[in-house]
Design an enzyme around this catalytic site. Structure first.
Site, PDB file in Angstrom:
ATOM      1  N   ARG A  63      13.171  70.982  93.182  1.00 16.57           N
ATOM      2  CA  ARG A  63      12.352  70.167  92.279  1.00 16.57           C
ATOM      3  C   ARG A  63      11.412  71.047  91.455  1.00 16.57           C
ATOM      4  NH1 ARG A  63      10.250  65.508  96.392  1.00 16.57           N
ATOM      5  NH2 ARG A  63       9.266  64.702  94.502  1.00 16.57           N
ATOM      6  N   LEU A 108      14.658  67.486 104.811  1.00 11.26           N
ATOM      7  CA  LEU A 108      15.084  67.014 103.500  1.00 11.26           C
ATOM      8  C   LEU A 108      14.025  66.028 103.042  1.00 11.26           C
ATOM      9  CD1 LEU A 108      17.372  67.041 101.354  1.00 11.26           C
ATOM     10  CD2 LEU A 108      18.413  65.120 102.576  1.00 11.26           C
ATOM     11  N   ASP A 109      13.562  66.184 101.803  1.00  9.99           N
ATOM     12  CA  ASP A 109      12.506  65.307 101.290  1.00  9.99           C
ATOM     13  C   ASP A 109      12.852  63.842 101.517  1.00  9.99           C
ATOM     14  OD1 ASP A 109      11.322  67.589 100.383  1.00  9.99           O
ATOM     15  OD2 ASP A 109      11.741  67.241  98.258  1.00  9.99           O
ATOM     16  N   ALA A 110      11.844  63.051 101.835  1.00 10.77           N
ATOM     17  CA  ALA A 110      12.064  61.613 102.030  1.00 10.77           C
ATOM     18  C   ALA A 110      12.653  60.977 100.773  1.00 10.77           C
ATOM     19  CB  ALA A 110      10.752  60.926 102.403  1.00 10.77           C
TER      20      ALA A 110
END
Length: 269
Positions: A217, A129-131
């Site tokens: 995104r 999961l993206d930071a």
């Protein structure tokens, strides 16, 4: 300034902290702190692993690396929150800004290390999961459980739902975005939940059928509705990325039970 040290021992019997102190000139206390935070690596049977034990005796021919960055090491980890403990795996809430796993410069601010320390159990990362994003992450506690859970993602037998606050007004039901990413099939299903009163932003739910890098995104930005706070695919903002992995649905490969887990409302966007 960040510094990278890379040495190979020529003799046996010296401890890792003594060897690095001699070679780098750094105080032993700082080296021990860096090792504990995952910034020291050694090569064992051709595999590069983190070395945390300062008192480890090194054999001749051992390659040891230290990635030393005072700013990284000074960071304080954000607390993850346990959402579900199934024994052989657990599901956690990862807050905005927390890494899923560490980098070569350290892992003390990652969810994986946080869970290792908090649970005192072996941990295996199942997915990423993206930071910049927040939300639910699954972590296995033995290798067999990790393999079974990873299979859920590979066969798409696990549903991952996200909330995203996007720019502009978007009124859709089951909008299918299938723009390929990095020459790979990529599918996102978007549903509008709420158009804000000023009509300048919209809350949507996104179900992803594939898991490409930055998929949501890139897909939302591609249709002209970048996620608020997205500095990469939208506009610079002081607001954290408004993307949340808020719900998981799957059939547990261990207990054979159907599991649906949703974050409580106070952790929603």
């Amino acid at each position: 300034m960040p510094s990278t040290f890379d040495f190979t021992t020529t003799t046996s019997g010296q401890t890792a902290v003594d060897f690095l102190a001699e070679k780098t000139g750094l105080p032993k206390a700082r080296i021990k702190d860096a090792m504990n935070k995952g910034a020291c690596w050694w090569t064992v049977k051709g595999k590069q692993l983190r070395l945390r034990r300062a008192s480890k005796d090194l054999l001749a021919g051992t390659r040891i690396q230290l990635y030393y960055d005072e700013q990284v090491l000074a960071r304080t980890p954000t607390a993850g929150q346990l959402m579900l403990d199934q024994g052989r795996y657990s599901i956690w809430y990862k807050p905005h800004g927390m890494l899923a796993q560490g980098s070569q410069w350290g892992d003390h601010c990652s969810l994986l290390r946080w869970v290792e320390v908090e649970c005192k159990r072996e941990c295996f990362l199942i997915h990423r999961l993206d930071a910049d994003a927040a939300g639910l992450m699954m972590i296995a506690h033995d290798s067999k459980a990790a393999a079974l859970l990873s299979q859920l993602f590979q066969t798409r037998d696990l549903k991952k739902y996200y909330l995203a606050q996007i720019t502009g007004e978007l009124n859709v039901t089951a909008l299918r975005i299938d723009q390929a990413l990095d020459d790979k099939e990529s599918i996102s299903i978007v549903n509008t939940l709420k158009i804000n009163e000023d009509h300048q932003s919209t809350l949507v739910e996104v179900l992803i059928e594939t898991g490409r890098k930055h998929q949501i995104r890139r897909h939302l930005s591609g249709i002209g509705h970048a996620i608020i706070g997205d500095r990469l695919y939208g506009s610079a903002s002081k607001t954290p990325l408004q993307l949340l992995a808020y719900k998981l649905e799957f059939r547990c490969p261990i207990s054979k039970q159907n599991i649906q887990l949703e974050l409580p409302n106070d952790l929603h966007l």
